[in-house]
Structure formats: C-alpha cells, structure tokens
Enzyme design. Structure first.
Site, PDB file in Angstrom:
ATOM      1  N   GLY A  19     -19.416 -21.789  70.544  1.00  0.00           N
ATOM      2  CA  GLY A  19     -17.967 -21.680  70.019  1.00  0.00           C
ATOM      3  C   GLY A  19     -18.087 -20.760  68.609  1.00  0.00           C
ATOM      4  CB  CYS A  20     -15.529 -18.981  66.937  1.00  0.00           C
ATOM      5  SG  CYS A  20     -14.109 -20.403  66.930  1.00  0.00           S
TER       6      CYS A  20
END
Lengths: 337, 337, 337, 337
Positions: C147-148
């Site tokens: 995930g970012c």
C-alpha cells in the site's frame, strides 16, 4: 547537438533544464544565470540524473558559449545585448525574453519604459507561435518566442481572424495564469497567503503582452490578466466580433480544426477543459463557439505557461530550427491526474 | 422578527444559517429543505451555538411557515410555487432562486428549458442589487436577489452605463467563481482532483445569468464564466465601450465613487484586490480604468459568491425591507488573512 | 512484451496508462475495468497519443488476457479471484490491490471485514518494496505491491530496524496523503470544498495499511493517516525508539545511505523536502535524525502516492521481474515546479 | 476598557485587529509595530470600519502606552524588555511571544540560542491554555499564551495525563500547520510555488514549541511539525502510552468530555474533523481513541493557528483576566464553508 541555457535559474530556465534533460538530440553543455550562479542544478530542479544534478550554474558570459544553439530566458532589457554577442559568434538563438518580440522601437520603449538594449536587432527575429511560423523557423537565426499569454491567445484567435470569420475589430482577451507566471522571487505577490484561496485581476492599466497580441493578430486588442491560486496553467478567453451572420459554431471549429489538423500539440474540442489537463506539457486545447445573440465568437485556450507558454514551446521551435521532428523530447512530460 | 429559511441545506442555505445566527433582529424560527431534512443544523454548519446546532432541518412546507419573512434558497423551478403559497399567507419573501429574476416568461423558458412554475408572479418582484433598489425594497413583498455573477457585474457596470460613460453597446464579462458556486453535491465537477491546480471556462454556449445581466443593464452582454480552485469568491472583469474620447480613468472612478459613496459595503479602488479580501463578507470592491488606445472601460469587481453574491446580500436587502440599518448582522463576518 | 492493465479506470489505473504509454519494453495490449468500460482511454487520461487515446476500456475478463504480465489495480476482494485465473493461464501478475499483501487469512479477514476471495493464494506472492525484494522479484509469479502508506514508511523504517539501530518496540507513523489517495469517485470526502484549505486525520480506529507495516517491519506499529488539500504525495513521519545511546544522526543516515546507495529512486537527505519534489515520479526522499533527549529516531519519507506509492513502483518491480533495467520507462515523469 | 496592540503588523497582530474591531468591551487605543509603522491599518486588514482602517500603525514605544491591558505579538527576544516597561507602568500584559513561556533560563537559552532579554521576569507569568488556568488568569499581571502547536497539543493531552489514563512516558506529537504559521514575510519558504500542492516536515532537529509541551505536560515529548498547503489551521495527532489495559476509547473520551464540559470553545467528538471547521474561530475540536493492540491512546486536536492558536485565545484569556464572559467578542468569527 550542443546547446546552452542562458538564464537557467528562474522558473522558465528550470523547465528548460527539466525538458532538455530528456531531449534525445539537444545536449545542454552549459547553464548560465545571473541569479544563483554557483549553485548546482540539483538544488533548483529535483529529480535530475546525478550527472546533471551536479552541474554548476555559471555566470552569464556569451563569449563562453560554445554551442550551436542558445536558449535565452532573461528579463527584458537583458537578452538584447547577449543575443548580439551570440549572433556575432554564429550561435542561433531561441529567445524567451521580450527584447525582440516587437519590431518597433518606440512601441517597445513605451511598454517597457526604457531604452532598447539592441535596437539594431529589432525586426531581425522570427516572431510568432511555432505552429504559425514553421517554415520561417527552418532558417531562422533568432526566434523570439511569444509571451505566455500571447501564445495562448494567438493560437486561438489568429486562424479565426485570418480566415475572415472574425471582423478586424476589437478583440477582448481575459486570461488567468498560475503563480509560476509571477516569477520565482519571493515577493508580497507570491506569498502563499496572498495568492491562495482567491483570484485577482492585475495590470489593469495595460500588460506588456498586449502589443505582442496586437502585432501578431493585426487587430485592436484589450487584454486583462488575472492571477489564480495554482502553480501552472493559463486559461484565455477571447471574444471576437463575428464577420457576419453566417459564422456559426461549426464554422469556427472547422477553421481551428483545419488550422491545427497536423499539429501534434494543439487539440480542438467543443468544451473547454481545465488547465490541469495540459499541465506539464506542450499541449494547447482550444474550444470555440458563436454567441449569435450578440454577434461574437468566443474562443478559449488552455496551455501550461511554463510548457507551451515558454520552455517547451521553445524546444518545439528549436526542433524545427534544426530540422528534427517537432515533438522530439516533448512527449510524456505532462502529469495527470 | 421571526424569519424562516426555505432551502437551508445547500451552501447558500448554510451561509444564511451562519449569518442569521448572529443577526440582532431576525430570529430564525424554522429551517426547511428538501435535501437532508431530519439532520441537525450542527451537522451542516460547524461552530453554531448549541441551541442552534440542535435544531432539525424540516421538510419544506410553506403552510407551516409562521414568520413575517422567508428566505428562499431553492433550485430554479422550485421557488415559484412556494412563493405563491407564502404570498397567500402574507409572508414577505427574499428569493435567492432564479424563478422571479426575469420578467419575461419566454425568456425564462428559453434559458431554463422548462415551463415556469408560477408565471402569474413574473414581474411582481423587485429585481436588482440592493444598492440599486433601496427605495423599492422598503415596500417590496418579494425581492428577487440577482445571481452571484450578476451582482458582481451589475455593481460595476450599471453606474457607468447609466451615467452615459459607456456606450449602450456590447459589454463583455468574464468572471471566475470559487467552487461553492458549483453546489454542495458531490459530482465529477466538484471532485477535488478535477478542480484543484487549474482553472476552466464553462457554459461556453451561454450561462443563465446572462439574461439577468442584459435585463438589469439594458445592453447586450456576452458573459463567460470560469471555475477556479478555491472555495469562495467571484472576480468579474467587465469591458465596456467608452461613450466618447473624453471618458478617462478619473471620470469612471468618480462615477463609481459617487454611486456608492454612502454604501457601507461597496468600495472603489485604483487596483483590483484578490477575492480573498472580501471572503466571508458582504463587501464588494470595484476598480476601473479606461484603455484609451482601444476605447474601452475596463471595470473589475470582487465579491464573495456566498456573501454579497447570495446570502449576505439577501440579509442586507431584508434589512432594508423591514426598515432597519442595512448593515445589521453583516459586520465582521469576513476572515483575514 | 505484451502487458495488460486490469483496473484501468481509477487513479492508479490512469497512472499506469500514463507510464506504460512511454515504456520502451512493455506494450499494453488491453485495458480492462469494471467502471467506465466502453469509454476511450483518452476520456480518462489527457495527453495520450492519438492511437492510445482511441483505445477502449474493456470489461474485466481474465480469460481474454493474452499477455505475459498483468497489472491489477482493483479494490480489495476483487483481485484474488482474477489472479487465480491469470495464474492458471500462466500470466505473471503485479498486484496493486490488497488481497495478497498479508499472508495470514485471519488477519486479512479482521482488517477487511470479509472472507478472502482466494485464500489458497495467501502467502504465494512476493510481498514488499521493490528495493527490498529485488532478488525475489526476478522469479516471482505474483508480486503484491505494498500500500502507498506502507511503501513510504517501510522504505525509511526497515533498514533502521534491520540494522539494529531501532529497538523492536512501538513505532509511531503519522502520514498525510493527497486526495488522489481517496479515489476517483465523487463523494462527500472528495468534494473540493470539504478538502481544500484544511487537513484532517482519519481512520483513527485503524487503517488497513497498519497490518502490512507490522508484517513488513516485524514490530508493533501505530499508524494514523491524514488527508491534505493537494492531489498527489505522501509525507510519512516515523518515530522509532533508539536501540541504545550510541545511535546518532550520523549513524541513522549512514544506514539509510548504505541501504539505498545503488538504488536509483531513493535519495537520503538531511532535511525533508516537500512532497512536491517527488510529484509525478517514482522517487522517494528520506531524511532522519535522532532526538537524543527522548531517545527516538525520527525518519521522514516523501513519495508520490500514485508514483512510488502505486503505479510507478509497480512498473519498477515489473522491470525487475522481467529482467530489464529497473528504471526503464520511469525517468523524467515528474513535474517541477 | 482601553487596550493596546504591540506588534500589530504580523499575521497574529492582524488577527488581533480583526477580533478587537468587534469586541464589545476592549477598546483598542493604539497599534504599534516595528514593521510597517506609518501604514494605515486598512492597508493590512481589509474590511475594517472606516474609522479603524484610517488608524496608523505607530512605532513601538511602551512608554506611550496608556491602556490597562496590552497584547504583545512580537518575535522572541523582543517582548521581554517591553513587558518590563509595561509592568513598570502597571499595564497588564497578554504576551503572544515566546519570552515568558519557559520558566528556566538555561532551557530558554538553549532553544532560542540567545541571552534572555529579561531573565528577572522568568517564572512571573501565568503560563498555559486558558481552559487550564482560568483561576490564575483572574489575578494574572502577565499571561504567556502558549505557542500554537502547544495549545493544540496540550488541550488534548493534558487531561489524559492528569487523569492518569496515559503513562508518564514518551508522547509523540506530529502536527501540521497552515502557512500563516510561517509568518507574513516573503521568503523562499512562503513562496506559493514552494508550498502549494505538497506537504513537508520541518525542524526535524527540534522545534521550539517542544520544551513548552514538555513543561506543560510534565512528560517527555517528541514533536515534529509539518507545513501544509493552506492558510490557517493546525491538526495535531498525539500518541500517548496507555497507563494500563483498562483504558479504552470510552474512558479517554469521558475524561476529555468532563474536562471541557463547560468550556464554550472546546468540543469532543468521535471522529476528527478537518481544520476547516474551526477556521477563523477560537474553537478546538478533540477526538481520541485507544489502539489496544499496541497500547496507545491516539488523540487529535484541530484549531486555527491564528484563532485558538494565537489571537483569539489571547482575547479569551484577556476576557478572563478582566472578569468578563470568556466568549465576549469571539463568537461568529469563523467562516464556513
């Protein structure tokens, strides 16, 4: 091909660095600037290759330029003398400054309030938007890139006037620019808190891009610029008197579509997009309609003031000057969303 | 004095709540809305007193209105029928909607694309900016508050036309609004990423505020609206043909200064400010000059589209309708910086 | 090499299109999506070549994928089943979704509140930031891109923990993301007026990127995300307990510098830059110091949530999976200023 | 009651002017400043009454102060000497500067890197957030208003620590401020283009508000500030170790709710709002939860850095000092949306 950037430290210069870093033909061999000389390029422009980032900004010295082509991005009054020296050394010049955009010395003096730095050069440069002077650029020794507002406006208005759809009467231009247009110096004007969350008109008494518009379009122009709370982008809205009652939305769009049918950077649409769609790129998107209740053409134009409005436009024209494909080094520079 | 807000849930309604919360004379006794009925006011507008925050939004029912005055902030086509019922009950109305702004049914139908909801009411309302209809408001039963762009434009242009400084010929209006003008609904248009970091023209084919401008100014008008990346504020730039060569910057500023000399909310300056200077307030700041090379007056006007452009303007006019000082409840609402 | 994008219509998918449009090796042969199927790519992503702009978005159908590699950018719960089918057809997968990021089914179910769509695949993917799993990627059949927020955090924190400079105790992560991180759907959360001119914490009760951080770092993590008024970029600030009193600013910077000495996309500095310096790019800039009065390391990390945080990171890893230079297609994508 | 503003020209001073313009009891009789002395108030703060707008900014001269109370909004090192003179003349002081916030001279010197301008005054001021020192303010001669980040943090953290819910161990504070917090001077830091469209951490090596937090909370604190692309507002996220396993979300919210049950400006919610909800106002909104997997309380706090973070907080405390209702002059100052 070796090129040099004279005036590398402002926003236009920084955009030149960003673009030339990826250009497959132009090899930037020197970066000169009055401001910030001595600093490394990487301090000004993030994300460069290590090699480029380490390159120093050198003081401006046209006699030190060993290159076939120079990009000059200097304040008005500064490029004239430098171009004189560059020409004497046989360097072709893409000038992003204002010194050679007007052919008439008196007009220049009136708008810039000063003596011209190199009056003998007035009239010697090719002037105009790359799409309109492609042929002339092939042999040009000096190209005066139009001002950012001028490019946005002339791209939309010139084909309509030249095709006779618009009467040669007053054209009203209202345009809004992002803050990079106000320069990289920290001033009251560029303080975040004075710009954010609002918009303002400025230069009500007359903006220096006005005489360029008048000259390139050959009609009277009233131009009012505005400053908006974002970094990059110009949206110009241009109201022109229709030539006669037969002019309609289809005919204006046809003229624009034909004018730019083979142009890789200009798109014609029915609905004007946000400037954010052209951000970071050399693209221009035009839209136009006719308001027949009041007899006007309304054309809109969006560009990135640093892209098509300055540095990328400069590289496009330089491509044409040296005879390579005009899109070289200019694709994929935009960012979205 | 008991007042009611019909259409309390949109941005204009929310601004009415914010302003009426502090008004020393108007006592809001009910808040009605189609959308969000059942929710508490405090869920929509932060910072209200506990008492007000707990008040529910009720469904719209003009027969339930027990008040001397109603503020209606409804989409076009919705206020006509409600005003009919309110009038039948003797309630005076400040209408922020579009239904009674135009006197001519055919014009209304053409611009709104629908049958008018209450054609018998057309022409019955006082129409115009509060500063221009002070006398009429004293006895008005219904006041149709102009559209936000209209107020910005007419404030600057009407005195110039009425005084004969501008010729009764085409007026070009380009204006830019913040995103609250696009409404509180979540749409592709109001998505942050589509709005931020750019600006766009819209409604190129014609915006509904155009016929209002034409009607209030009595001249042909071309109006192109733009959407900017900020929340509140309209900057309008208005280009009008000068009546003759004697008109200069001083004469246009004099006319504006005289027109608003006693108006507490309108200021005339030499230099146009950012809309952020009027944000949150009922103020308007005008500037104007003459571009004598091309024979036009250029006037600029900044307002807050929710303040002077809608809710605060409505309260100002309501003050005049009921005979109290027009500034009541409207001072100190702006925020700076 | 033929590749396909499954989930091309969201912001991550749009960034994949932008990047693949310029990739010298990957040839995107199909673009699939649940949303907006039938629309042309050019309607979603401006500035594409005419050829690419005309390509339609097709409905998602893994059996129609004829490519060696697929990029999946789908909501959680949607990629598991599709990866099962792609794997059955021998297609290697770069998965930008959440389905294969955690190895433990119970943990997945607790954080995503649903049954896992393909539990038999759990543990089968390579998981981690490209810089940390270069070797594994060469032979990976499926890579689960973190995930970012996870990528931003792990880039800075993992070398410090692995080197023993930080004690294996609670790490506090506060990070702020731009609005592209909230998705392309028009919601109350993404309405310009709710986002602009302010910042907010969200997911106070726990964000789904937390278990990824805990798993990749092997320590307890408290993570609180925030939403900021800009489009792209994550700034993560990570506070870790020092292992002992000998740890100082120099030692933490040395560890980071050594960890990323040969990594083209990760830079270590003394002072944290703005996220705008990495906007549009695959770059990460780390900074770190030691606060010896309270015994913590403070590390900061900035990335572009769509670039290094998602689509460009995905292409970097895909480069490594197929054995080409990891920078292919990823240079010059940023925009500055 | 006559009051004076010393340091009226910065953003905090401007906000004092905006607020005092509406205060029903405090009568500002003079506005002094080092910068911009000689300019009229109306040049700095738009929307003032004509009377106030015409008032000049005078040079700073404590001997010219004829008032019962002075608000000082000066850089560190500047208020100490002025307060000495004001006290000698019997003027009570609300000090928004840093000179009297710390009691210990060595600590002050270490963080401010200079000799203290009036060491004999150290320890003589009431220090703390108005809600926490109501009683002391009634008789205070000098009140040192905490720094903006400090107020945001201490409002949330102090009741939790004092009630024993948080262990007296390291508290991690990450907070983000709008650009008004960076001052009104035009610098590289405040240039629109360097701030917009991104966020950055700063002062990684230690921010001067840290020792204030440590002193007011009585625990070790690590504080990292961030700068966000908006004008006003602070969001602070505070992670504290739970005292024991019985502490849960309900108990932390109960403690906060009880602590501020009768406080008109502090609200406790389950979900943290955007700072835009408190913009322009003296309000603070707190939220808190417990992350029992890692044993921490996470509390959030939003304030306007110029409102509750500075000028409005100052007026609230001044109200308490002179014995009037603490809300006087502070209601309805916010703007929404």
């Amino acid at each position: 091909m070796d090129v040099v950037v004279v005036g590398a430290s402002g926003f236009v210069g920084q955009e030149l660095v960003r673009v030339l870093a990826r250009h497959p033909v132009f090899e930037p061999v020197a970066f000169q600037a009055h401001q910030r000389a001595g600093r490394r390029l990487g301090e000004l422009v993030p994300g460069l290759s290590v090699d480029l980032a380490e390159r120093p900004i050198e003081p401006i010295d046209p006699r030190a330029v060993a290159a076939e082509l120079a990009f000059c991005a200097l304040p008005h009054g500064h490029s004239g003398g430098i171009i004189r020296e560059l020409r004497a050394r046989g360097v072709r010049v893409v000038d992003l400054g204002a010194d050679l955009r007007l052919a008439d010395e008196a007009t220049w003096r009136r708008w810039y309030g000063d003596d011209h730095p190199a009056p003998e050069l007035l009239g010697s440069a090719v002037v105009g938007v790359a799409e309109h002077v492609r042929t002339e650029l092939a042999s040009a020794q000096v190209w005066a890139v139009p001002g950012c507002y001028v490019t946005a406006t002339v791209l939309a208005a010139k084909p309509l006037i030249d095709a006779g759809l618009a009467r040669r009467d007053l054209v009203v231009v209202d345009a809004i620019s992002g803050v990079t247009g106000a320069g990289s110096a920290a001033t009251e004007t560029t303080h975040f808190v004075n710009v954010a969350e609002g918009v303002r008109a400025y230069a009500l008494g007359g903006h220096r891009h006005t005489p360029e518009m008048r000259s390139l379009l050959g009609v009277p122009v009233r131009f009012t610029p505005h400053l908006g709370p974002y970094s990059r982008g110009i949206a110009a809205t241009i109201t022109l008197p229709v030539a006669d009652a037969t002019v309609d939305a289809d005919s204006v769009r046809d003229v624009l579509a034909r004018a730019y049918g083979t142009s890789p950077f200009v798109e014609v649409r029915e609905t004007p997009p946000s400037t954010r769609e052209v951000r970071g790129s050399n693209r221009a998107v035009l839209a136009a309609t006719v308001d027949d209740e009041v007899g006007v053409i309304v054309a809109t134009s969006v560009i990135d003031n640093l892209g098509k409005g300055a540095a990328q436009h400069a590289v496009q024209g330089a491509n044409l000057m040296v005879g390579v494909d005009e899109v070289l080094g200019l694709e994929g520079l935009g960012v979205w969303p």
